[in-house]
Design an enzyme around this catalytic site. Structure first.
Site, PDB file in Angstrom:
ATOM      1  N   LYS A  46       1.242  -0.962  -0.102  1.00  0.00           N
ATOM      2  CA  LYS A  46      -0.079   0.435   0.074  1.00  0.00           C
ATOM      3  C   LYS A  46       0.986   1.286   0.254  1.00  0.00           C
ATOM      4  O   LYS A  46       0.189   2.385  -1.057  1.00  0.00           O
ATOM      5  CB  LYS A  46      -0.894  -0.406   1.167  1.00  0.00           C
ATOM      6  CG  LYS A  46      -1.421   0.879   1.719  1.00  0.00           C
ATOM      7  CD  LYS A  46      -2.824   1.001   2.652  1.00  0.00           C
ATOM      8  CE  LYS A  46      -2.430   0.392   4.071  1.00  0.00           C
ATOM      9  NZ  LYS A  46      -2.102   2.097   4.552  1.00  0.00           N
ATOM     10  N   SER A  47       2.104   1.186   0.661  1.00  0.00           N
ATOM     11  CA  SER A  47       2.481   2.476   0.802  1.00  0.00           C
ATOM     12  C   SER A  47       3.768   2.842  -0.523  1.00  0.00           C
ATOM     13  O   SER A  47       3.683   4.196  -1.114  1.00  0.00           O
ATOM     14  CB  SER A  47       3.714   2.358   2.133  1.00  0.00           C
ATOM     15  OG  SER A  47       3.326   1.978   3.131  1.00  0.00           O
ATOM     16  N   ARG A  64       2.041   5.796  -3.274  1.00  0.00           N
ATOM     17  CA  ARG A  64       3.555   6.720  -3.617  1.00  0.00           C
ATOM     18  C   ARG A  64       3.695   7.267  -5.155  1.00  0.00           C
ATOM     19  O   ARG A  64       3.708   7.896  -5.752  1.00  0.00           O
ATOM     20  CB  ARG A  64       4.689   6.812  -2.893  1.00  0.00           C
ATOM     21  CG  ARG A  64       4.688   6.981  -1.534  1.00  0.00           C
ATOM     22  CD  ARG A  64       6.153   5.696  -0.359  1.00  0.00           C
ATOM     23  NE  ARG A  64       6.114   6.684   0.659  1.00  0.00           N
ATOM     24  CZ  ARG A  64       6.004   6.395   1.744  1.00  0.00           C
ATOM     25  NH1 ARG A  64       4.557   5.992   1.214  1.00  0.00           N
ATOM     26  NH2 ARG A  64       5.738   6.628   2.447  1.00  0.00           N
ATOM     27  N   ARG A  83      -7.417  13.322  13.067  1.00  0.00           N
ATOM     28  CA  ARG A  83      -6.272  13.246  12.479  1.00  0.00           C
ATOM     29  C   ARG A  83      -5.349  14.405  12.562  1.00  0.00           C
ATOM     30  O   ARG A  83      -6.196  14.892  11.442  1.00  0.00           O
ATOM     31  CB  ARG A  83      -6.244  11.878  11.865  1.00  0.00           C
ATOM     32  CG  ARG A  83      -5.973  10.457  12.708  1.00  0.00           C
ATOM     33  CD  ARG A  83      -6.347   9.316  11.139  1.00  0.00           C
ATOM     34  NE  ARG A  83      -4.966   8.958  11.254  1.00  0.00           N
ATOM     35  CZ  ARG A  83      -4.466   7.656  10.443  1.00  0.00           C
ATOM     36  NH1 ARG A  83      -5.557   7.869   9.910  1.00  0.00           N
ATOM     37  NH2 ARG A  83      -3.199   7.848   9.638  1.00  0.00           N
ATOM     38  N   SER A  86       6.037  10.442   8.427  1.00  0.00           N
ATOM     39  CA  SER A  86       7.182  10.571   7.944  1.00  0.00           C
ATOM     40  C   SER A  86       6.251  11.293   6.017  1.00  0.00           C
ATOM     41  O   SER A  86       6.480  10.970   5.439  1.00  0.00           O
ATOM     42  CB  SER A  86       7.763   9.724   7.229  1.00  0.00           C
ATOM     43  OG  SER A  86       6.499   7.904   7.259  1.00  0.00           O
ATOM     44  N   SER A 124      10.843   7.049  11.285  1.00  0.00           N
ATOM     45  CA  SER A 124      10.690   6.728  10.191  1.00  0.00           C
ATOM     46  C   SER A 124      11.286   6.976   9.174  1.00  0.00           C
ATOM     47  O   SER A 124      10.431   7.479   7.894  1.00  0.00           O
ATOM     48  CB  SER A 124       9.214   6.958  10.587  1.00  0.00           C
ATOM     49  OG  SER A 124       7.965   7.152  10.890  1.00  0.00           O
ATOM     50  N   ASP A 142       4.525   0.632  12.906  1.00  0.00           N
ATOM     51  CA  ASP A 142       3.153  -0.747  11.780  1.00  0.00           C
ATOM     52  C   ASP A 142       3.069  -2.153  11.833  1.00  0.00           C
ATOM     53  O   ASP A 142       1.976  -2.600  12.028  1.00  0.00           O
ATOM     54  CB  ASP A 142       2.569  -0.657  10.757  1.00  0.00           C
ATOM     55  CG  ASP A 142       2.556   1.266   9.842  1.00  0.00           C
ATOM     56  OD1 ASP A 142       1.624   1.799  10.881  1.00  0.00           O
ATOM     57  OD2 ASP A 142       2.314   1.420   8.926  1.00  0.00           O
ATOM     58  N   ARG A 187      -3.443   3.094  18.616  1.00  0.00           N
ATOM     59  CA  ARG A 187      -3.339   1.826  19.044  1.00  0.00           C
ATOM     60  C   ARG A 187      -2.770   1.689  20.010  1.00  0.00           C
ATOM     61  O   ARG A 187      -2.874   0.204  20.296  1.00  0.00           O
ATOM     62  CB  ARG A 187      -2.518   1.708  17.604  1.00  0.00           C
ATOM     63  CG  ARG A 187      -3.055   2.324  16.517  1.00  0.00           C
ATOM     64  CD  ARG A 187      -1.887   1.231  15.209  1.00  0.00           C
ATOM     65  NE  ARG A 187      -2.356   1.348  14.313  1.00  0.00           N
ATOM     66  CZ  ARG A 187      -2.323   0.994  12.508  1.00  0.00           C
ATOM     67  NH1 ARG A 187      -1.483   1.784  12.403  1.00  0.00           N
ATOM     68  NH2 ARG A 187      -3.028   1.138  11.844  1.00  0.00           N
ATOM     69  N   LYS A 216      -9.261  -2.362   4.477  1.00  0.00           N
ATOM     70  CA  LYS A 216      -8.371  -0.734   4.196  1.00  0.00           C
ATOM     71  C   LYS A 216      -7.485  -1.402   3.909  1.00  0.00           C
ATOM     72  O   LYS A 216      -6.559  -0.535   3.106  1.00  0.00           O
ATOM     73  CB  LYS A 216      -8.494  -0.510   5.647  1.00  0.00           C
ATOM     74  CG  LYS A 216      -7.090   1.108   5.718  1.00  0.00           C
ATOM     75  CD  LYS A 216      -7.443   1.537   6.751  1.00  0.00           C
ATOM     76  CE  LYS A 216      -7.331   3.090   7.216  1.00  0.00           C
ATOM     77  NZ  LYS A 216      -5.990   3.531   6.431  1.00  0.00           N
TER      78      LYS A 216
END
Length: 408
Positions: free
Chosen positions: A22-23, A27, A98, A145, A172, A291, A322, A389
């Site tokens: 996903k990251s 990008r 957030r 980050s 990060s 994560d 979390r 998600k």
């Protein structure tokens, strides 16, 4: 959907294919929008990446990215320099809690126009796209980050490129380096020296096919499953030894939790091995891979091993807090957890309370981190479909391993 997981004694040895990170996908989607010459394969099938694609293709003013935090940060920067375009970015109730203030202030340094529609510092935000007035920006280095990556991803599209000056200790770092590596891969030669990132203006790039590596965060749940098994061998793909993802540190971390990693032809095989006899407390600094904190904490709980995890300050502003969520849910199961603003300490477990219902707090990682405990006890996962998600196929893949579940 709520799922009851029956306790199982062991798993089937099998092979699982996980879709792209996903990251990395998110990008590359931003870069592809700026440079259509880029093609992408093995795109993540996560909700977050699908929402990013939809937002980038949309021509309407109001864009709702639901729970997708990465999309909120990256799209804020993307639309801020899209001259003449008016965009309102909003999201779920949690997304509106957030913070985006640090990123907004950084973009304002460039001359961008962003206003808050409700509470100052939080979405929804209204963005009027502008040409930047300067090519330099400064912000704190110990922030998410994603703020820094958001600026990096738009930098090459600016007339003079961008210099990003980071103040203080950087957290990060792997995610920043991931962004820089992907920029370099598509032909944008940026640099990251000390606390300064410099990215030049690039008008066009050469046609390039980018193949997204599979997601290491998603791999973490299979590390946990193998660790909690009596004997197991699971192969997952497709991965590379020299990964851009910070969560690839799993291979080293889980060696001390009874899992050996073998790389072979873009696949990794996870094999159950005996726990080191000296293992009493697992101590890890996860500032470069926060994560996977939930997965590691639950694995340690399942194994009955104490752990002390640090570098977790960014977990408080994720889909949920979390650290608090982990403490509440592990203690329901009979564990003992102490948390601070940036750490979690788990005491050695004596027993596990069966048939506990785990609340997931609209957080995909809560559902997936606790699921492997079915190898030690029966349990229930509330709102189990929240996994879409980042990993929509999670429950299907667990069935391939022999997990047994029923809706309740």
């Amino acid at each position: 959907m709520n799922l009851k997981l029956d306790q199982i004694s062991n798993i089937r040895n099998t092979e699982i294919q996980i879709t792209g990170s996903k990251s990395e996908t998110n990008r590359l989607l931003i870069l592809q929008s700026l440079y259509p010459e880029i093609e992408i394969e093995n795109i993540s099938n996560s909700d977050d990446s699908q929402l990013m694609k939809k937002a980038l293709a949309s021509e309407i003013e109001l864009i709702d990215i639901h729970h997708a935090g990465t999309a909120m940060r990256f799209l804020t920067a993307y639309f801020a320099v899209n001259n003449g375009r008016s965009t309102v970015l909003t999201g779920s109730k949690r997304m509106q809690e957030r913070p985006v203030k640090i990123l907004v202030e950084a973009l304002e340094q460039l001359g961008c126009e962003i206003t808050y529609e409700k509470d100052k510092g939080y979405p929804p935000i209204k963005i009027i796209g502008k040409h930047p007035k300067t090519n330099s920006v400064s912000l704190a280095a110990n922030v998410s980050s994603q703020y820094i990556s958001a600026l990096m991803l738009i930098a090459s599209s600016l007339p003079e490129g961008l210099e990003i000056n980071l103040k203080g200790k950087i957290t990060s770092v792997p995610y920043i380096k991931m962004t820089l590596n992907l920029l370099n891969d598509v032909g944008i030669e940026g640099t990251f020296v000390d606390n300064t990132i410099r990215i030049p203006h690039v008008k066009v790039v050469s046609p390039k096919l980018m193949v997204v590596e599979s997601d290491w965060s998603s791999a973490s749940y299979f590390y946990s499953i193998v660790a909690l098994s009596e004997a197991a061998m699971v192969t997952i793909g497709s991965y590379k030894k020299e990964s851009y993802q910070g969560d690839a540190a799993l291979a080293d971390f889980y060696q001390n939790l009874g899992v050996q990693t073998t790389f072979d032809n873009h696949k990794i095989t996870l094999t159950k091995i005996p726990l080191p006899k000296v293992t009493k407390v697992i101590e890890l600094d996860l500032s470069n891979s926060p994560d996977i904190a939930q997965t590691i904490a639950v694995t340690c709980f399942g194994l009955g091993i104490a752990c002390y995890l640090t570098g977790l300050h960014t977990l408080k502003i994720k889909e949920t807090d979390r650290l608090v969520a982990l403490k509440v849910e592990i203690e329901k199961l009979g564990g003992q957890v102490t948390i601070t603003e940036d750490s979690l300490r788990l005491a050695t477990r004596v027993s596990i309370t069966p048939d506990v219902s785990i609340e997931t707090y609209n957080d995909h990682r809560m559902a997936m981190a606790f699921a492997p405990l079915a190898l030690r006890t029966s349990l229930r996962i509330e709102n189990a479909n929240v996994v879409s998600k980042s990993y929509p196929d999670f429950w299907t893949d667990l069935k391939k391993l022999g997990f047994k579940s029923n809706e309740f």
